[in-house]
Design an enzyme around this catalytic site. Structure first.
Site, short mmCIF file in Angstrom:
data_model
loop_
_atom_site.label_atom_id
_atom_site.label_comp_id
_atom_site.label_asym_id
_atom_site.label_seq_id
_atom_site.Cartn_x
_atom_site.Cartn_y
_atom_site.Cartn_z
N ASP A 34 40.67 27.44 25.41
CA ASP A 34 39.29 27.34 24.76
C ASP A 34 39.00 28.01 23.64
O ASP A 34 39.90 28.56 22.88
CB ASP A 34 38.08 27.94 25.69
CG ASP A 34 38.20 29.32 25.89
OD1 ASP A 34 38.86 29.91 25.04
OD2 ASP A 34 37.81 29.92 27.02
N SER A 35 37.76 27.62 22.82
CA SER A 35 37.76 28.34 21.54
C SER A 35 37.62 29.66 21.59
O SER A 35 38.28 30.17 20.44
CB SER A 35 36.28 27.65 20.98
OG SER A 35 35.32 28.18 21.92
#
Length: 78
Positions: A34-35
């Site tokens: 994920d970011s």
């Protein structure tokens, strides 16, 4: 050298094997990173390669390991 170091860091941080990764591997779709995890990886890369902070607008453009490696090659003092 840059690509190999990035792969090594991804493997260490996310428990992956090098053969699972390629320059075209996308962080979210292929690797499930994920970011927030990408930002943590980038912070480590900035320290490893003595880079200044990567601007958020540049970070958003980096979808693959190859994108990140190319950015480091062109912006780090190596």
């Amino acid at each position: 050298m840059v690509y190999e170091k990035i792969v090594s860091m991804i493997c260490e941080q996310f428990g992956m094997e090098p053969e699972e990764l390629s320059e075209t591997s996308t962080f979210t779709e292929d690797l499930g990173i994920d970011s927030v995890d990408v930002v943590e990886l980038v912070v480590e890369l900035e320290a490893e390669f003595g880079m200044s902070e990567i601007p958020e607008e540049d970070l958003k453009k980096m979808r693959t390991i190859g994108d990140l490696a190319e950015y480091v090659r062109t912006h780090a003092d190596i």
